[in-house]
Design a protein around this motif. Sequence first.
Motif, PDB file in Angstrom:
ATOM      1  N   ARG A 185      34.429 -41.942 -46.980  1.00  0.00           N
ATOM      2  CA  ARG A 185      35.637 -42.114 -46.356  1.00  0.00           C
ATOM      3  C   ARG A 185      36.617 -41.276 -46.586  1.00  0.00           C
ATOM      4  N   ILE A 186      37.963 -41.203 -45.653  1.00  0.00           N
ATOM      5  CA  ILE A 186      38.959 -40.218 -45.746  1.00  0.00           C
ATOM      6  C   ILE A 186      39.686 -41.117 -46.912  1.00  0.00           C
ATOM      7  N   ALA A 187      40.052 -40.146 -48.114  1.00  0.00           N
ATOM      8  CA  ALA A 187      40.487 -40.854 -49.093  1.00  0.00           C
ATOM      9  C   ALA A 187      41.900 -41.395 -49.009  1.00  0.00           C
ATOM     10  N   GLU A 213      36.060 -44.853 -42.746  1.00  0.00           N
ATOM     11  CA  GLU A 213      34.659 -44.332 -42.959  1.00  0.00           C
ATOM     12  C   GLU A 213      34.326 -43.422 -41.836  1.00  0.00           C
ATOM     13  N   ILE A 214      33.862 -42.303 -42.449  1.00  0.00           N
ATOM     14  CA  ILE A 214      33.341 -40.936 -41.393  1.00  0.00           C
ATOM     15  C   ILE A 214      31.986 -40.947 -41.657  1.00  0.00           C
ATOM     16  N   ILE A 215      31.403 -40.743 -42.805  1.00  0.00           N
ATOM     17  CA  ILE A 215      29.974 -40.667 -42.696  1.00  0.00           C
ATOM     18  C   ILE A 215      29.490 -42.105 -43.425  1.00  0.00           C
ATOM     19  N   GLY A 250      25.824 -31.997 -32.979  1.00  0.00           N
ATOM     20  CA  GLY A 250      26.333 -33.306 -32.720  1.00  0.00           C
ATOM     21  C   GLY A 250      27.657 -33.234 -31.951  1.00  0.00           C
ATOM     22  N   PRO A 251      27.856 -34.242 -31.295  1.00  0.00           N
ATOM     23  CA  PRO A 251      29.268 -34.319 -30.783  1.00  0.00           C
ATOM     24  C   PRO A 251      30.491 -33.973 -31.356  1.00  0.00           C
ATOM     25  N   ASN A 252      31.428 -33.502 -30.785  1.00  0.00           N
ATOM     26  CA  ASN A 252      32.747 -33.363 -31.608  1.00  0.00           C
ATOM     27  C   ASN A 252      33.194 -34.728 -32.157  1.00  0.00           C
ATOM     28  N   GLY A 253      33.600 -34.654 -33.397  1.00  0.00           N
ATOM     29  CA  GLY A 253      34.213 -35.701 -34.181  1.00  0.00           C
ATOM     30  C   GLY A 253      33.048 -36.611 -34.825  1.00  0.00           C
ATOM     31  N   SER A 254      31.913 -36.268 -34.746  1.00  0.00           N
ATOM     32  CA  SER A 254      30.657 -36.958 -35.239  1.00  0.00           C
ATOM     33  C   SER A 254      30.508 -36.884 -36.802  1.00  0.00           C
ATOM     34  N   GLY A 255      31.383 -35.943 -37.313  1.00  0.00           N
ATOM     35  CA  GLY A 255      31.294 -35.973 -38.768  1.00  0.00           C
ATOM     36  C   GLY A 255      30.794 -34.516 -39.467  1.00  0.00           C
ATOM     37  N   LYS A 256      30.448 -33.442 -38.620  1.00  0.00           N
ATOM     38  CA  LYS A 256      29.723 -32.614 -39.042  1.00  0.00           C
ATOM     39  C   LYS A 256      30.524 -31.604 -40.077  1.00  0.00           C
ATOM     40  N   SER A 257      31.766 -31.189 -39.881  1.00  0.00           N
ATOM     41  CA  SER A 257      32.487 -30.747 -40.683  1.00  0.00           C
ATOM     42  C   SER A 257      32.703 -31.454 -42.077  1.00  0.00           C
ATOM     43  N   THR A 258      33.161 -32.678 -41.628  1.00  0.00           N
ATOM     44  CA  THR A 258      33.342 -33.587 -42.984  1.00  0.00           C
ATOM     45  C   THR A 258      32.187 -33.568 -43.886  1.00  0.00           C
ATOM     46  N   LEU A 259      30.983 -33.773 -43.123  1.00  0.00           N
ATOM     47  CA  LEU A 259      29.720 -33.588 -44.222  1.00  0.00           C
ATOM     48  C   LEU A 259      29.815 -32.207 -44.883  1.00  0.00           C
ATOM     49  N   PHE A 314      33.574 -21.671 -43.722  1.00  0.00           N
ATOM     50  CA  PHE A 314      34.330 -22.576 -43.045  1.00  0.00           C
ATOM     51  C   PHE A 314      34.600 -22.542 -41.666  1.00  0.00           C
ATOM     52  N   GLN A 315      34.641 -23.775 -40.810  1.00  0.00           N
ATOM     53  CA  GLN A 315      34.977 -23.718 -39.296  1.00  0.00           C
ATOM     54  C   GLN A 315      36.229 -23.011 -39.293  1.00  0.00           C
ATOM     55  N   TYR A 316      37.251 -23.525 -39.842  1.00  0.00           N
ATOM     56  CA  TYR A 316      38.769 -22.767 -39.867  1.00  0.00           C
ATOM     57  C   TYR A 316      38.876 -22.192 -41.169  1.00  0.00           C
ATOM     58  N   ASP A 357      29.454 -23.629 -41.058  1.00  0.00           N
ATOM     59  CA  ASP A 357      30.167 -24.620 -39.875  1.00  0.00           C
ATOM     60  C   ASP A 357      30.766 -24.018 -38.890  1.00  0.00           C
ATOM     61  N   GLU A 358      29.831 -23.944 -37.663  1.00  0.00           N
ATOM     62  CA  GLU A 358      30.331 -23.175 -36.596  1.00  0.00           C
ATOM     63  C   GLU A 358      30.866 -21.900 -36.542  1.00  0.00           C
ATOM     64  N   THR A 359      30.113 -21.304 -37.323  1.00  0.00           N
ATOM     65  CA  THR A 359      30.217 -19.586 -37.593  1.00  0.00           C
ATOM     66  C   THR A 359      30.246 -18.884 -36.268  1.00  0.00           C
ATOM     67  N   THR A 362      26.074 -25.984 -35.224  1.00  0.00           N
ATOM     68  CA  THR A 362      26.676 -25.395 -34.111  1.00  0.00           C
ATOM     69  C   THR A 362      26.392 -26.295 -33.065  1.00  0.00           C
ATOM     70  N   HIS A 363      27.151 -25.913 -32.004  1.00  0.00           N
ATOM     71  CA  HIS A 363      27.047 -26.546 -30.649  1.00  0.00           C
ATOM     72  C   HIS A 363      26.027 -25.905 -29.740  1.00  0.00           C
ATOM     73  N   TYR A 364      25.791 -24.781 -30.098  1.00  0.00           N
ATOM     74  CA  TYR A 364      25.084 -23.972 -29.050  1.00  0.00           C
ATOM     75  C   TYR A 364      23.761 -23.185 -29.486  1.00  0.00           C
TER      76      TYR A 364
HETATM   77  N1  LIG Z   1      41.428 -35.546 -43.329  1.00  0.00           N
HETATM   78  C1  LIG Z   1      41.151 -36.220 -42.273  1.00  0.00           C
HETATM   79  N2  LIG Z   1      41.935 -37.107 -41.620  1.00  0.00           N
HETATM   80  C2  LIG Z   1      42.077 -37.720 -40.591  1.00  0.00           C
HETATM   81  N3  LIG Z   1      40.925 -37.731 -39.790  1.00  0.00           N
HETATM   82  C3  LIG Z   1      39.914 -36.993 -40.330  1.00  0.00           C
HETATM   83  C4  LIG Z   1      39.942 -36.271 -41.540  1.00  0.00           C
HETATM   84  N4  LIG Z   1      38.961 -35.644 -41.351  1.00  0.00           N
HETATM   85  C5  LIG Z   1      37.921 -36.003 -40.512  1.00  0.00           C
HETATM   86  N5  LIG Z   1      38.831 -37.000 -39.768  1.00  0.00           N
HETATM   87  C6  LIG Z   1      38.158 -37.526 -38.567  1.00  0.00           C
HETATM   88  O1  LIG Z   1      36.767 -37.791 -38.765  1.00  0.00           O
HETATM   89  C7  LIG Z   1      35.911 -37.392 -37.505  1.00  0.00           C
HETATM   90  C8  LIG Z   1      34.735 -36.595 -37.926  1.00  0.00           C
HETATM   91  O2  LIG Z   1      35.615 -35.194 -37.816  1.00  0.00           O
HETATM   92  P1  LIG Z   1      34.698 -33.933 -38.155  1.00  0.00           P
HETATM   93  O3  LIG Z   1      35.576 -32.728 -38.361  1.00  0.00           O
HETATM   94  O4  LIG Z   1      33.901 -34.176 -39.269  1.00  0.00           O
HETATM   95  O5  LIG Z   1      33.905 -33.784 -36.845  1.00  0.00           O
HETATM   96  P2  LIG Z   1      32.947 -32.465 -36.428  1.00  0.00           P
HETATM   97  O6  LIG Z   1      31.797 -33.306 -36.143  1.00  0.00           O
HETATM   98  O7  LIG Z   1      33.100 -31.409 -37.249  1.00  0.00           O
HETATM   99  O8  LIG Z   1      33.642 -32.087 -35.002  1.00  0.00           O
HETATM  100  P3  LIG Z   1      33.741 -30.743 -34.124  1.00  0.00           P
HETATM  101  O9  LIG Z   1      32.343 -30.416 -33.509  1.00  0.00           O
HETATM  102  O10 LIG Z   1      34.875 -30.917 -33.265  1.00  0.00           O
HETATM  103  O11 LIG Z   1      34.010 -29.817 -34.979  1.00  0.00           O
HETATM  104  C9  LIG Z   1      36.911 -36.866 -36.428  1.00  0.00           C
HETATM  105  O12 LIG Z   1      37.315 -38.110 -35.629  1.00  0.00           O
HETATM  106  C10 LIG Z   1      38.102 -36.631 -37.383  1.00  0.00           C
HETATM  107  O13 LIG Z   1      39.340 -36.634 -36.649  1.00  0.00           O
END
Ligand SMILES: Nc1ncnc2c1ncn2[C@@H]1O[C@H](COP(=O)(O)OP(=O)(O)OP(=O)(O)O)[C@@H](O)[C@H]1O
Lengths: 423, 251
Positions: free
Chosen positions: B10-12, B17-19, B36-45, B86-88, B172-174, B204-206
């Motif tokens: 979860r986001i602390a 819950e993201i994952i 995976g689609p935008n916002g699916s949780g890849k960067s979070t993982l 990092f992605q960013y 992450d999306e290098t 990656t997306h591509y």
């Molecule tokens: N610290 C945070 N605070 C608020 N929302 C968050 C936070 N971290 C992640 N999220 C949300 O969790 C979801 C997953 O984000 P994440 O960045 O992991 O997606 P992603 O799969 O990497 O997307 P992308 O392909 O756009 O990079 C998104 O809806 C994002 O807005």
Amino acid sequence: MTVQSKLPLTAAETALVDQFGTRVGSLPGNANVVQIRDRAIQAIKENGLPTRRVEAWHYTDLRRLLAGVPADDPAADAADLEPVLSDAVRFTLKNGRIAATGRVESVTVQSMADALRADVSGVSLADHGIIDATGLINAAFVTDGFVVQVEDGAEPAHPVELQSLHDGGQAHVRNVVTVGEGSRATFFDRQAGSDAAVLDTAVTELKLRKNAEATWITVQETGEAATHLAQMNITLDENAKLTLFVVNLSGKIVRQEINADVLGEGADLTFRAVNLIGDDAHCDITLSLGHLVPNTTSTETVRNVVTGRAQGVFQGQIRVDQIAQKTDAQMACNTLLLSDDAGFSTKPELEIFADDVVCAHGATVAEIDHNHLFYLMARGISEKTARGLLIKAFVAEIVEELADERLIEALETRIDRWLEAHG
Amino acid sequence: MLEIKNLHARIAEDGTEIIKGLDLTVKPGEVAAIMGPNGSGKSTLSYILAGRDDYAVTEGDILYNGESILEMDPAERAAAGIFLAFQYPMEIPGVATMQFLKVAMNEQRKARGEAELTTPDFIRHVKEAAGDLEISMEMLKRPLNVGFSGGEKKRAEILQMKLLQPKLCVLDETDSGLDIDALKIVSDGVNSLRSPDRATIVITHYQRLLDYIVPDTVHVLSKGRIVKTGDKTLAHELEAHGYADIINAAA
Ligand SMILES: Nc1ncnc2c1ncn2[C@@H]1O[C@H](COP(=O)(O)OP(=O)(O)OP(=O)(O)O)[C@@H](O)[C@H]1O
Ligand SMILES: [Mg+2]
């Protein structure tokens, strides 16, 4: 401002008045000087030390903070102090008495005590009125100091380092430094001492004549029980350029007042301060800068790192006179708070009476950016090291503006040492 | 090498819950692509693997070489060989890039009980790695990532990876922000680190990137879970048809 006159004297106020009574006979100065000293102690007796109700002392309630005043200890033998740069020539006072003087070509140096006994022009015990606790205590008790004159058109080969050292007791020092027309000089202003309780006041008059250029570096490293009240009164004549760099590294109660009047067209003041404040210290920088003629410039940047239960203060007042068109003044105060109990108060104040000026001020208070911390740690840098890198980066930005590499290194070494102990 | 078991996070700050029950295994020598689609949780993982404390793991475990890393801080994980590109990448004013690289390399060496690098050795390593990635030494004199272009930041991440020689690389999306030539240079950089004892996760997306860094496995992440796993042909399928079919089939 007589609000406080009804309050009973505190222990510290009583000590000042009593000690003056026993010491006045042995303090240097002619009849005129004795009269000024009397008047100064009288002002303290009648008005007390300033409290938070006095605007200039709002964040530094000296009456409450100053619990006592240790007795003067003329026999105290403070440890010697290496100069910041090895080629600087030291002029040293220990507990307010001259302990060593050097020689620098094209610079004349005289004892302040001697000057007070004679009537030397340009040397006075002037204060800024009844709220000027720093000026008044210093005027009452000053024992010695240096009257320094850099000749016109000179470029001394060595920096002049003025040291006020102490080992408990009291140290009251007054320096008058004049940089002659077209001269270029570097000064160090050091305050340091043991961890014994001390009341240390330092008043400096710094005058830059026409076309003079000076770098003035104050490094304050007093001990953990020191009360250090300092005041600089600065005037800049036409086209004079001053870089004033203040580094506060320690002390218990520190107040650093800077009153600068930019009096000549084309003059420039670059003011930088780094305040590293830890444990239960209180450190206050109060700047009052007057742009009084057209076409003058200044920048003021203050960076603070505060930790433990420490409290910091920056009051920055910039006054632009009605005739001072084309003034350009840029002030910024940025603070990094490292603990929940640390605090910092900022009060910028612009009083602008001219219409064609550029003046700006900004203040920030932040904690260490935890995204930055994560990035560094994700590369295997331990939390303590990563925090140290970020804190140092925050203050190094302004230290690195200094032109002299050796100087940057000398200051960064001190910053590292502070971080090692407090970071 | 890496075993993620029923991970919930979860986001602390706000408890979102993201994952949501993620399973993933990556073997030594493997290159695993996560799409995976935008916002699916890849960067979070990726952040959770690196130990970012903005996320709280509420269930499941992450085993690295058979041991849980959940109690380790980011620096300990990095010293153990986990690296996130990092992605960013963050800009850190006031911290000189060279100083940062030196501190990072030496802190990791120290944590592993190895001797510090001498300055000449350090400079030699950096020059060599920077040369391969066509990064100028001029750029490394600047504060860390400050004013670097998007592509320069990505190259700088791979430079760090080459210098730190991690065992588990998470990219992450290098590829985002890289021009065509840079994509090749960076991919070569990543491929040069491929070895039987090292694993790589490529987010990656591509397909484009996966033409250069050819994956052994491809995983589709949707709404905080891996919903499909396949070989490299799965990436081609996704490129051709998008995520809809796969995600709907999994739901
Ligand atoms: N610290 C945070 N605070 C608020 N929302 C968050 C936070 N971290 C992640 N999220 C949300 O969790 C979801 C997953 O984000 P994440 O960045 O992991 O997606 P992603 O799969 O990497 O997307 P992308 O392909 O756009 O990079 C998104 O809806 C994002 O807005
Ligand atoms: Mg992402």
